[in-house]
Design an enzyme around this catalytic site. Structure first.
Site, PDB file in Angstrom:
ATOM      1  N   HIS A  66      -1.424  -4.900  10.526  1.00  0.00           N
ATOM      2  CA  HIS A  66      -2.426  -3.881  10.142  1.00  0.00           C
ATOM      3  C   HIS A  66      -2.811  -3.088  11.395  1.00  0.00           C
ATOM      4  O   HIS A  66      -3.660  -3.529  12.174  1.00  0.00           O
ATOM      5  CB  HIS A  66      -3.652  -4.553   9.520  1.00  0.00           C
ATOM      6  CG  HIS A  66      -4.648  -3.594   8.965  1.00  0.00           C
ATOM      7  ND1 HIS A  66      -5.238  -3.763   7.731  1.00  0.00           N
ATOM      8  CD2 HIS A  66      -5.187  -2.445   9.460  1.00  0.00           C
ATOM      9  CE1 HIS A  66      -6.086  -2.777   7.497  1.00  0.00           C
ATOM     10  NE2 HIS A  66      -6.075  -1.965   8.546  1.00  0.00           N
ATOM     11  N   HIS A  71      -3.703   0.894  13.030  1.00  0.00           N
ATOM     12  CA  HIS A  71      -3.925   2.341  12.923  1.00  0.00           C
ATOM     13  C   HIS A  71      -3.462   2.976  14.230  1.00  0.00           C
ATOM     14  O   HIS A  71      -4.107   2.780  15.272  1.00  0.00           O
ATOM     15  CB  HIS A  71      -5.411   2.660  12.710  1.00  0.00           C
ATOM     16  CG  HIS A  71      -5.946   2.099  11.428  1.00  0.00           C
ATOM     17  ND1 HIS A  71      -5.889   2.768  10.232  1.00  0.00           N
ATOM     18  CD2 HIS A  71      -6.523   0.896  11.146  1.00  0.00           C
ATOM     19  CE1 HIS A  71      -6.419   2.024   9.269  1.00  0.00           C
ATOM     20  NE2 HIS A  71      -6.805   0.871   9.803  1.00  0.00           N
ATOM     21  N   LYS A  92      -0.528   0.894   0.619  1.00  0.00           N
ATOM     22  CA  LYS A  92      -1.916   0.575   0.906  1.00  0.00           C
ATOM     23  C   LYS A  92      -2.811   1.098  -0.201  1.00  0.00           C
ATOM     24  O   LYS A  92      -2.726   2.256  -0.579  1.00  0.00           O
ATOM     25  CB  LYS A  92      -2.286   1.237   2.245  1.00  0.00           C
ATOM     26  CG  LYS A  92      -3.695   0.962   2.708  1.00  0.00           C
ATOM     27  CD  LYS A  92      -3.851  -0.450   3.215  1.00  0.00           C
ATOM     28  CE  LYS A  92      -5.286  -0.805   3.429  1.00  0.00           C
ATOM     29  NZ  LYS A  92      -5.683  -0.916   4.803  1.00  0.00           N
ATOM     30  N   HIS A 100      -7.489  -2.812   0.626  1.00  0.00           N
ATOM     31  CA  HIS A 100      -8.786  -2.753   1.307  1.00  0.00           C
ATOM     32  C   HIS A 100      -9.811  -3.186   0.262  1.00  0.00           C
ATOM     33  O   HIS A 100     -10.177  -2.406  -0.619  1.00  0.00           O
ATOM     34  CB  HIS A 100      -9.069  -1.338   1.820  1.00  0.00           C
ATOM     35  CG  HIS A 100     -10.361  -1.254   2.586  1.00  0.00           C
ATOM     36  ND1 HIS A 100     -10.419  -1.013   3.944  1.00  0.00           N
ATOM     37  CD2 HIS A 100     -11.648  -1.422   2.185  1.00  0.00           C
ATOM     38  CE1 HIS A 100     -11.688  -1.027   4.336  1.00  0.00           C
ATOM     39  NE2 HIS A 100     -12.457  -1.269   3.290  1.00  0.00           N
ATOM     40  N   HIS A 131      -7.896  -7.597   6.206  1.00  0.00           N
ATOM     41  CA  HIS A 131      -9.069  -7.909   7.027  1.00  0.00           C
ATOM     42  C   HIS A 131     -10.141  -8.697   6.261  1.00  0.00           C
ATOM     43  O   HIS A 131     -11.220  -8.186   5.963  1.00  0.00           O
ATOM     44  CB  HIS A 131      -9.680  -6.666   7.672  1.00  0.00           C
ATOM     45  CG  HIS A 131      -9.644  -5.402   6.836  1.00  0.00           C
ATOM     46  ND1 HIS A 131     -10.112  -5.348   5.557  1.00  0.00           N
ATOM     47  CD2 HIS A 131      -9.183  -4.161   7.108  1.00  0.00           C
ATOM     48  CE1 HIS A 131      -9.955  -4.128   5.083  1.00  0.00           C
ATOM     49  NE2 HIS A 131      -9.384  -3.400   6.013  1.00  0.00           N
ATOM     50  N   ASP A 134      -6.146  -4.673  12.593  1.00  0.00           N
ATOM     51  CA  ASP A 134      -6.938  -3.521  12.170  1.00  0.00           C
ATOM     52  C   ASP A 134      -7.433  -2.739  13.374  1.00  0.00           C
ATOM     53  O   ASP A 134      -8.554  -2.211  13.368  1.00  0.00           O
ATOM     54  CB  ASP A 134      -8.108  -3.946  11.263  1.00  0.00           C
ATOM     55  CG  ASP A 134      -8.748  -2.745  10.564  1.00  0.00           C
ATOM     56  OD1 ASP A 134      -8.119  -1.671  10.515  1.00  0.00           O
ATOM     57  OD2 ASP A 134      -9.881  -2.887  10.074  1.00  0.00           O
TER      58      ASP A 134
HETATM   59  C1  NCD Z   1     -10.267   2.060   9.773  1.00  0.00           C
HETATM   60  C2  NCD Z   1      -9.967   3.401  10.408  1.00  0.00           C
HETATM   61  O1  NCD Z   1     -10.716   3.822  11.297  1.00  0.00           O
HETATM   62  O2  NCD Z   1      -8.959   4.026  10.060  1.00  0.00           O
HETATM   63  N1  NCD Z   1     -11.613   1.697  10.086  1.00  0.00           N
HETATM   64  C3  NCD Z   1     -12.129   0.448  10.098  1.00  0.00           C
HETATM   65  O3  NCD Z   1     -13.323   0.318  10.277  1.00  0.00           O
HETATM   66  N2  NCD Z   1     -11.373  -0.615   9.936  1.00  0.00           N
HETATM   67  C4  NCD Z   1      -9.998   2.102   8.325  1.00  0.00           C
HETATM   68  C5  NCD Z   1      -9.952   0.736   7.684  1.00  0.00           C
HETATM   69  O4  NCD Z   1      -9.031  -0.029   7.905  1.00  0.00           O
HETATM   70  O5  NCD Z   1     -10.880   0.417   6.936  1.00  0.00           O
HETATM   71 ZN    ZN Z   2      -7.593  -0.697   8.793  1.00  0.00          ZN
END
Ligand code: NCD
Ligand code: ZN
Length: 363
Positions: free
Chosen positions: A29, A31, A115, A152, A190, A263
């Site tokens: 996971h 970003h 997702k 999510h 998460h 995450d």
């Molecule tokens: C994530 C993001 O910033 O893209 N933010 C977070 O708080 N985890 C999005 C997500 O995974 O919920």
């Molecule tokens: Zn995330």
């Protein structure tokens, strides 16, 4: 004390493990963002992990296999010299996901999972799914393909207290999805609650849960420790202490249904330190050091490799990585923040002294 106990020689003191050499791990996971942010944060993930499941919540979101293929090209172009990292792309599900394109992308290995963001649940989820019942044909297709759906799991009804949103979603929506699609592979993304880990356990092995490093460290009080701590704010938000302890227990238990999903979600400091700050913790640079510390504290170091490097691959049906990474019991002090576009991104636990360091990677 009995006589026998008195004469039992003391057990030889166990030597602490000084170095752990594990198969290269995966982060299920991540970003990575795009543009300057992608360029800045990618080395952090590629420096620790062999593969990553790349989140599709860009603006605009990655909703088609062509967009995913283009995004993968941009990730590969941003890769630091010499890095050995494979991005595994994902599809952002919407109310209008095209089943033919979903199948094509999966069969051509453009993406490995889809997702599901309930619309409005988190950062860039406005295009997410508004009617989960209407998504049934897509989920049936995924069930047939053996393609995991990454959920999510938070309720979006503003009337539901933010600290209850995960448990509420699991009870009211997730169970419905799981009962309706009994062969569907699902990742509860998460996990932040006792209910989350309990649900994963009861539907394993076709259901798995990812656990972030920060949810192993933070509880909801941490968000207000000495003042408001915007860099600890993420979604789902950290919960009460007993939930944090349940997550630590699950992660270190040796159960194959739990694995790494950091995450890592970078936002510029200016977006975090704001009157309406963005959700997300940038933990890529300190993820393995944080996880291994937890396993060490829980006397579970022998179980770390499975959590980091085996369970996810088996769940996704991917080959195990070749190569190894060393984790060394030696103090280290990671960067406080990473410069990005004239600003910076705060590193989770950056500047703190860690008991563990990252050693050599062999590919
Ligand atoms: C994530 C993001 O910033 O893209 N933010 C977070 O708080 N985890 C999005 C997500 O995974 O919920
Ligand atoms: Zn995330």
């Amino acid at each position: 004390m009995t006589v026998t106990e008195l004469f039992t020689p003391p057990a030889a003191a166990e030597q602490p493990v000084e170095k752990l050499v594990i198969r290269r791990p995966d982060d299920m996971h991540v970003h990575l963002r795009d543009g300057a942010m992608l360029k800045a944060v990618l080395p952090a993930t590629a420096g620790q992990f062999a593969r990553g499941i790349i989140m599709p919540n860009l603006t605009p979101p990655v909703t088609t296999s062509d967009m995913a293929a283009d995004y993968r090209t941009r990730v590969l172009k941003a890769m630091p010299e010499g890095a050995e990292f494979t991005p595994l792309m994902t599809c952002y599900l919407t109310d209008r996901t095209d089943p033919d394109d979903l199948i094509r992308g999966f069969e051509e290995k453009i993406w490995y999972a889809a997702k599901l963001y309930p619309a409005g649940a988190t950062t860039n989820s406005a295009h997410g799914v508004t009617d989960i019942d209407a998504l049934s044909p897509i989920l049936e297709t995924m069930e047939r393909l053996g393609m995991p759906v990454l959920i999510h799991g938070e309720a979006t009804d503003p009337a539901v207290d933010i600290f209850d949103r995960e448990a509420y979603f699991l009870e009211n929506t997730m169970v419905k999805i799981l009962e309706r699609h009994q062969g569907l592979k699902v990742v509860v993304e998460h996990c932040t609650t006792e209910q989350g880990v309990a649900l994963v356990r009861s539907y394993a092995p076709r259901v798995a849960g990812t656990i972030t490093p920060h949810h192993l460290y933070l509880n909801r009080t941490s968000l207000f420790q000495g003042g408001l701590r915007p860099h600890f704010y993420c979604l789902p938000v950290a919960k009460r202490e007993h939930h944090r302890l349940a997550l630590r227990k699950a992660a270190t238990s040796g159960e194959t249904c739990f694995f790494i999903g950091t995450d890592t979600a970078p936002h510029l400091r200016t977006a975090k330190e704001s009157a309406c700050g963005s959700a997300g913790v940038f933990c890529a640079l300190t993820a393995l050091q944080s996880y291994v510390q937890v396993f060490d504290e829980e006397n579970a170091l022998p179980r770390f490799e499975a959590f980091a490097s085996e369970n996810a691959a088996r769940f996704y049906g991917l080959p195990l990585n070749d190569g190894t990474i060393e984790l060394i019991r030696k103090p280290s002090r990671p960067l406080v923040s990473l410069p990005v576009a004239d600003v910076d991104v705060a590193v989770f636990r950056g500047g703190e002294e860690f008991g563990w360091s990252i050693g050599e990677t062999r590919v």
